[in-house]
Design a protein around this motif. Structure first.
Motif, PDB file in Angstrom:
ATOM      1  N   MET A  90       0.855  -1.184   0.000  1.00  0.00           N
ATOM      2  CA  MET A  90       0.000   0.000   0.000  1.00  0.00           C
ATOM      3  C   MET A  90       0.892   1.234   0.000  1.00  0.00           C
ATOM      4  SD  MET A  90      -3.068  -0.858   2.595  1.00  0.00           S
ATOM      5  CE  MET A  90      -3.939  -2.395   2.496  1.00  0.00           C
ATOM      6  N   ARG A  91       0.414   2.283  -0.602  1.00  0.00           N
ATOM      7  CA  ARG A  91       1.181   3.533  -0.667  1.00  0.00           C
ATOM      8  C   ARG A  91       0.815   4.406   0.525  1.00  0.00           C
ATOM      9  NH1 ARG A  91       0.103   7.793  -5.205  1.00  0.00           N
ATOM     10  NH2 ARG A  91       1.202   9.508  -4.273  1.00  0.00           N
ATOM     11  N   ALA A  92       1.573   4.258   1.594  1.00  0.00           N
ATOM     12  CA  ALA A  92       1.321   5.018   2.821  1.00  0.00           C
ATOM     13  C   ALA A  92       2.645   5.459   3.416  1.00  0.00           C
ATOM     14  CB  ALA A  92       0.563   4.158   3.834  1.00  0.00           C
ATOM     15  N   SER A  93       2.627   6.561   4.107  1.00  0.00           N
ATOM     16  CA  SER A  93       3.824   7.018   4.812  1.00  0.00           C
ATOM     17  C   SER A  93       3.953   6.242   6.124  1.00  0.00           C
ATOM     18  CB  SER A  93       3.721   8.511   5.101  1.00  0.00           C
ATOM     19  OG  SER A  93       2.687   8.742   6.044  1.00  0.00           O
ATOM     20  N   VAL A 101     -10.350  -1.671   7.659  1.00  0.00           N
ATOM     21  CA  VAL A 101      -9.364  -2.157   6.698  1.00  0.00           C
ATOM     22  C   VAL A 101      -9.769  -1.815   5.265  1.00  0.00           C
ATOM     23  CG1 VAL A 101     -10.351  -4.488   6.514  1.00  0.00           C
ATOM     24  CG2 VAL A 101      -7.925  -4.122   6.045  1.00  0.00           C
ATOM     25  N   ASP A 102     -11.068  -1.817   4.977  1.00  0.00           N
ATOM     26  CA  ASP A 102     -11.540  -1.489   3.633  1.00  0.00           C
ATOM     27  C   ASP A 102     -11.265  -0.025   3.306  1.00  0.00           C
ATOM     28  OD1 ASP A 102     -12.724  -4.122   3.159  1.00  0.00           O
ATOM     29  OD2 ASP A 102     -14.212  -3.518   4.648  1.00  0.00           O
ATOM     30  N   ALA A 103     -11.599   0.860   4.229  1.00  0.00           N
ATOM     31  CA  ALA A 103     -11.356   2.288   3.998  1.00  0.00           C
ATOM     32  C   ALA A 103      -9.863   2.564   3.855  1.00  0.00           C
ATOM     33  CB  ALA A 103     -11.948   3.119   5.138  1.00  0.00           C
ATOM     34  N   TYR A 104      -9.068   1.993   4.741  1.00  0.00           N
ATOM     35  CA  TYR A 104      -7.631   2.250   4.680  1.00  0.00           C
ATOM     36  C   TYR A 104      -7.044   1.720   3.367  1.00  0.00           C
ATOM     37  CZ  TYR A 104      -2.887   3.115   6.153  1.00  0.00           C
ATOM     38  OH  TYR A 104      -1.603   3.607   6.218  1.00  0.00           O
ATOM     39  N   ALA A 105      -7.407   0.526   2.973  1.00  0.00           N
ATOM     40  CA  ALA A 105      -6.838  -0.090   1.769  1.00  0.00           C
ATOM     41  C   ALA A 105      -7.153   0.709   0.509  1.00  0.00           C
ATOM     42  CB  ALA A 105      -7.336  -1.523   1.621  1.00  0.00           C
ATOM     43  N   VAL A 106      -8.396   1.155   0.346  1.00  0.00           N
ATOM     44  CA  VAL A 106      -8.724   1.867  -0.896  1.00  0.00           C
ATOM     45  C   VAL A 106      -8.170   3.282  -0.913  1.00  0.00           C
ATOM     46  CG1 VAL A 106     -10.751   0.423  -1.317  1.00  0.00           C
ATOM     47  CG2 VAL A 106     -11.057   2.673  -0.264  1.00  0.00           C
ATOM     48  N   THR A 132      -9.926  10.829   6.424  1.00  0.00           N
ATOM     49  CA  THR A 132      -8.926   9.767   6.407  1.00  0.00           C
ATOM     50  C   THR A 132      -8.701   9.259   7.827  1.00  0.00           C
ATOM     51  OG1 THR A 132      -6.992  11.160   6.790  1.00  0.00           O
ATOM     52  CG2 THR A 132      -7.765  10.963   4.496  1.00  0.00           C
ATOM     53  N   VAL A 133      -7.868   8.238   7.949  1.00  0.00           N
ATOM     54  CA  VAL A 133      -7.549   7.711   9.270  1.00  0.00           C
ATOM     55  C   VAL A 133      -6.946   8.800  10.163  1.00  0.00           C
ATOM     56  CG1 VAL A 133      -5.233   6.854   8.719  1.00  0.00           C
ATOM     57  CG2 VAL A 133      -6.602   5.705  10.470  1.00  0.00           C
ATOM     58  N   ALA A 173     -14.180   7.182   1.784  1.00  0.00           N
ATOM     59  CA  ALA A 173     -13.350   6.265   1.004  1.00  0.00           C
ATOM     60  C   ALA A 173     -14.127   5.700  -0.185  1.00  0.00           C
ATOM     61  CB  ALA A 173     -12.840   5.132   1.895  1.00  0.00           C
ATOM     62  N   TRP A 174     -15.382   5.306   0.026  1.00  0.00           N
ATOM     63  CA  TRP A 174     -16.209   4.759  -1.047  1.00  0.00           C
ATOM     64  C   TRP A 174     -16.547   5.828  -2.076  1.00  0.00           C
ATOM     65  CZ3 TRP A 174     -17.563   1.156  -4.099  1.00  0.00           C
ATOM     66  CH2 TRP A 174     -18.780   1.181  -4.795  1.00  0.00           C
TER      67      TRP A 174
END
Length: 187
Positions: free
Chosen positions: A35-38, A66-71, A140-141, A164-165
């Motif tokens: 995943m592209r995250a810092s 997990v769904d929101a974070y992943a997308v 976001t998170v 996220a959706w």
């Protein structure tokens, strides 16, 4: 009386996460393998999830963080099969929850079977690349880091799932088709 959740005591400088755009601590550390995250965003996500496991949320975010974070961290999917699968499966799960109104625990339980059920029915051997939106949504998170009450946390978490959706609107038609196929197959 409203229970108090932990308040962020972070003093690190912040920067926007390259995945979700949320303002997160500018710290060194590990990141998710595809995943592209810092590092700061991955750390915030870990802290939020740990807090929820200690005192689980009652709402859908308990099952679907997990769904929101992943997308919202979908960078690199054009080159990584795991990431394409992740994006498709997590979007299908969000669609099942938010549009098809599946119960949170049912939508989450079906997540693991999604590829085996949907891909053969649509005649694909693998998930196609879905171009990520240029903006991942306003929530976001990072917005969950340091919320003060459980009611606020439930509200922000629900807004995170919706955000996220909604950001992936360009792909809603195809994802909705996939989610409907998954819903038609009884677990």
């Amino acid at each position: 009386m409203e229970q108090q959740g932990p308040v962020s005591n972070r003093t690190d400088p912040v920067l926007p996460c390259p995945g979700c755009g949320g303002l997160v601590p500018d710290v060194p550390g590990p990141v998710h393998p595809y995943m592209r995250a810092s590092p700061g965003c991955w750390q915030v996500y870990g802290d939020v999830v740990a807090r929820w496991y200690a005192e689980p949320l009652a709402g859908p975010a308990r099952w679907h963080h997990v769904d929101a974070y992943a997308v919202q961290h979908a960078g690199g999917a054009e080159h990584d099969r795991r990431q394409r699968r992740s994006v498709a499966v997590h979007l299908i799960t969000l669609c099942s929850l938010l549009e098809l109104r599946q119960r949170p625990e049912v939508a989450a339980a079906r997540r693991g079977r999604t590829s085996d059920v949907v891909l053969p029915r649509v005649g694909l051997s693998d998930w196609p690349y879905l171009e990520p939106p240029s903006r991942q949504g306003p929530v976001t998170v990072a917005d969950l880091d340091g919320v003060r009450t459980t009611a606020e946390e439930d509200t922000v978490a629900a807004a995170w799932l919706e955000s996220a959706w909604t950001a992936w609107a360009e792909h809603h038609a195809v994802v909705r088709t996939w989610a409907t196929i998954l819903q038609e197959v009884r677990s």
